[in-house]
Design a protein around this motif. Structure first.
Motif, mmCIF file in Angstrom:
data_model
loop_
_atom_site.group_PDB
_atom_site.id
_atom_site.type_symbol
_atom_site.label_atom_id
_atom_site.label_comp_id
_atom_site.label_asym_id
_atom_site.label_seq_id
_atom_site.Cartn_x
_atom_site.Cartn_y
_atom_site.Cartn_z
ATOM 1 N N MET A 1 0.845 -1.207 0.000
ATOM 2 C CA MET A 1 0.000 0.000 0.000
ATOM 3 C C MET A 1 0.876 1.250 0.000
ATOM 4 N N PRO A 2 0.565 2.212 -0.881
ATOM 5 C CA PRO A 2 1.384 3.431 -0.875
ATOM 6 C C PRO A 2 1.194 4.206 0.437
ATOM 7 N N VAL A 3 2.266 4.872 0.857
ATOM 8 C CA VAL A 3 2.197 5.645 2.099
ATOM 9 C C VAL A 3 1.597 7.011 1.798
ATOM 10 N N ILE A 4 0.530 7.354 2.478
ATOM 11 C CA ILE A 4 -0.059 8.695 2.293
ATOM 12 C C ILE A 4 0.372 9.557 3.472
ATOM 13 N N PRO A 5 1.061 10.670 3.182
ATOM 14 C CA PRO A 5 1.560 11.498 4.284
ATOM 15 C C PRO A 5 0.436 12.019 5.182
ATOM 16 N N PHE A 6 0.755 12.183 6.456
ATOM 17 C CA PHE A 6 -0.220 12.666 7.437
ATOM 18 C C PHE A 6 -0.889 13.953 6.959
ATOM 19 N N ALA A 7 -0.073 14.876 6.412
ATOM 20 C CA ALA A 7 -0.623 16.178 6.013
ATOM 21 C C ALA A 7 -1.719 16.008 4.957
ATOM 22 N N ASP A 8 -1.533 15.041 4.050
ATOM 23 C CA ASP A 8 -2.537 14.811 3.011
ATOM 24 C C ASP A 8 -3.785 14.148 3.600
ATOM 25 N N ARG A 9 -3.552 13.233 4.534
ATOM 26 C CA ARG A 9 -4.704 12.568 5.172
ATOM 27 C C ARG A 9 -5.492 13.574 6.012
ATOM 28 N N PHE A 10 -4.755 14.491 6.651
ATOM 29 C CA PHE A 10 -5.443 15.522 7.436
ATOM 30 C C PHE A 10 -6.295 16.400 6.535
ATOM 31 N N GLU A 11 -5.720 16.808 5.417
ATOM 32 C CA GLU A 11 -6.438 17.681 4.480
ATOM 33 C C GLU A 11 -7.769 17.039 4.067
ATOM 34 N N ALA A 12 -7.711 15.753 3.765
ATOM 35 C CA ALA A 12 -8.915 15.058 3.299
ATOM 36 C C ALA A 12 -9.977 14.991 4.408
ATOM 37 N N ILE A 13 -9.557 14.621 5.613
ATOM 38 C CA ILE A 13 -10.558 14.463 6.688
ATOM 39 C C ILE A 13 -11.044 15.829 7.170
ATOM 40 N N ALA A 14 -10.175 16.834 7.119
ATOM 41 C CA ALA A 14 -10.582 18.173 7.553
ATOM 42 C C ALA A 14 -11.629 18.728 6.597
ATOM 43 N N ASP A 15 -11.480 18.415 5.315
ATOM 44 C CA ASP A 15 -12.469 18.860 4.330
ATOM 45 C C ASP A 15 -13.783 18.117 4.511
ATOM 46 N N ARG A 16 -13.678 16.824 4.790
ATOM 47 C CA ARG A 16 -14.878 15.985 4.895
ATOM 48 C C ARG A 16 -15.607 16.225 6.220
ATOM 49 N N ARG A 17 -14.847 16.379 7.300
ATOM 50 C CA ARG A 17 -15.465 16.603 8.611
ATOM 51 C C ARG A 17 -15.130 18.010 9.073
ATOM 52 N N SER A 18 -13.957 18.160 9.663
ATOM 53 C CA SER A 18 -13.532 19.473 10.170
ATOM 54 C C SER A 18 -12.106 19.329 10.674
ATOM 55 N N PRO A 19 -11.359 20.434 10.729
ATOM 56 C CA PRO A 19 -10.004 20.343 11.287
ATOM 57 C C PRO A 19 -10.004 20.293 12.823
ATOM 58 N N LEU A 20 -11.198 20.396 13.427
ATOM 59 C CA LEU A 20 -11.264 20.400 14.891
ATOM 60 C C LEU A 20 -10.560 19.168 15.459
ATOM 61 N N THR A 21 -9.722 19.401 16.441
ATOM 62 C CA THR A 21 -8.997 18.315 17.102
ATOM 63 C C THR A 21 -9.517 18.218 18.525
ATOM 64 N N VAL A 22 -10.193 17.113 18.793
ATOM 65 C CA VAL A 22 -10.795 16.955 20.120
ATOM 66 C C VAL A 22 -9.824 16.218 21.030
ATOM 67 N N GLY A 23 -9.472 16.877 22.115
ATOM 68 C CA GLY A 23 -8.570 16.262 23.076
ATOM 69 C C GLY A 23 -9.303 15.247 23.932
ATOM 70 N N ILE A 24 -8.629 14.130 24.180
ATOM 71 C CA ILE A 24 -9.175 13.133 25.121
ATOM 72 C C ILE A 24 -8.266 13.194 26.341
ATOM 73 N N ASP A 25 -8.674 14.017 27.303
ATOM 74 C CA ASP A 25 -7.862 14.309 28.489
ATOM 75 C C ASP A 25 -8.615 13.908 29.757
#
Ligand SMILES: O=C(O)c1cc(=O)[nH]c(=O)n1[C@@H]1O[C@H](COP(=O)(O)O)[C@@H](O)[C@H]1O
Length: 283
Positions: A1-25
């Motif tokens: 499987m080709p490696v997809i860089p984190f930045a590209d995966r983030f871009e895709a999910i941020a567009d589809r959902r949101s860039p919001l990062t929910v902390g689990i603290d």
């Protein structure tokens, strides 16, 4: 499987959902408010509940590993379960571990979290750089090979960090600016489709002088904690970071989200609102 860089995966999910990062603290006071025990089972249930409640709305979760590590191997087992659950909800996971060390030792930390053969594979980790940016090179190499992301603390959200991070080196650059330049240099060889590399930076949303360091990070994703409990707002991010950096930002909210729980309905409403505000940063 080709490696997809984190930045590209983030871009895709941020567009589809949101860039919001929910902390689990799962801090003690948070578990108390949720009527959960302060032990490995409590942190496990808290994390799984957060993912169950909002996993389909959130692009990125950031479990704060300290609150799991607090309970030894049982706590870390709980963290692994929560991380697995978040990843199966198609969210990206940043393990907030803030590690640093020399050569083969930091390599072991990297091996613990990055890559399919890692003890607990995640999508990204947080790092400190007090041992010199060069000490991070083995992690940068591993992250690039495995398509993982790194978030190096450049300007932290807490006031205690200011003196150290804005101290001037012999070449007149601040410590934070010099670190930012190094991260940008590390990214050179490994830019993804988005033009961003594996080396992201942590820059606090609480800072009103972040613009200069952000200019030195043109190929970095920015993890921005400090929203909610620490006093910053999502709107502050746009005004403090500027349009270009805000577009590459992962706004992190931990306690403000947890405070809405344990009601799943209230958690969803809070996250929906924050996700909408976070999404607007991309415009
Ligand atoms: O790396 C981080 O995430 C981080 C860096 C920083 O400068 N400040 C900071 O608060 N954090 C983390 O971000 C989270 C902030 O939590 P809240 O203040 O509850 O939203 C905690 O897990 C902190 O450890």
């Amino acid at each position: 499987m080709p490696v997809i860089p984190f930045a590209d995966r983030f871009e895709a999910i941020a567009d589809r959902r949101s860039p919001l990062t929910v902390g689990i603290d799962p801090a003690p006071e948070v578990l108390k408010a949720w009527d959960l025990p302060y032990n490995a089972e409590g942190v496990r249930v808290f994390g799984l509940e957060m993912v169950e409640a909002v996993g389909d709305l959130v692009g990125v979760f950031k479990p704060q590993i300290a609150f799991f590590e607090r309970f030894g191997w049982q706590g870390l087992k709980s963290a692994a379960e929560v991380i697995g659950h978040a990843r199966s909800a198609d969210a990206l996971v940043i393990a907030d571990i803030k590690r640093m060390d020399i050569g083969h030792t930091i390599e072991a930390y990297a091996g613990a979290w990055i890559g399919d053969d890692a003890g607990t594979p995640v999508d990204a980790i947080t790092l400190g750089a007090y041992m010199g940016s060069g000490s991070l090179k083995p992690v940068v190499k591993r992250a690039a090979e495995h398509g993982a992301g790194l978030f190096v603390v450049v300007r932290s959200s807490n006031p205690d960090g200011i003196l150290l991070q804005t101290a001037r080196q012999a070449d007149e650059r601040t410590v934070a600016d010099a670190l930012a330049d190094d991260l940008t240099a590390f990214n050179q060889g490994a830019l993804g489709k988005t033009g961003n590399g594996p080396c992201g930076a942590v820059v606090g949303a609480t800072l009103d002088d972040a613009d200069e360091v952000l200019e030195r990070l043109p190929t970095s994703l920015i993890l921005a904690p400090g929203i909610g409990a620490q006093g910053a707002t999502m709107a502050d991010l746009r005004s403090r970071f500027g349009r270009a950096a805000a577009k590459r930002t992962l706004p992190n909210v931990s306690r403000q989200v947890a405070a809405a729980g344990p009601s799943r309905k209230a958690l969803r409403e809070t996250v929906e609102r924050l996700a909408e505000d976070a999404f607007a940063l991309r415009g």
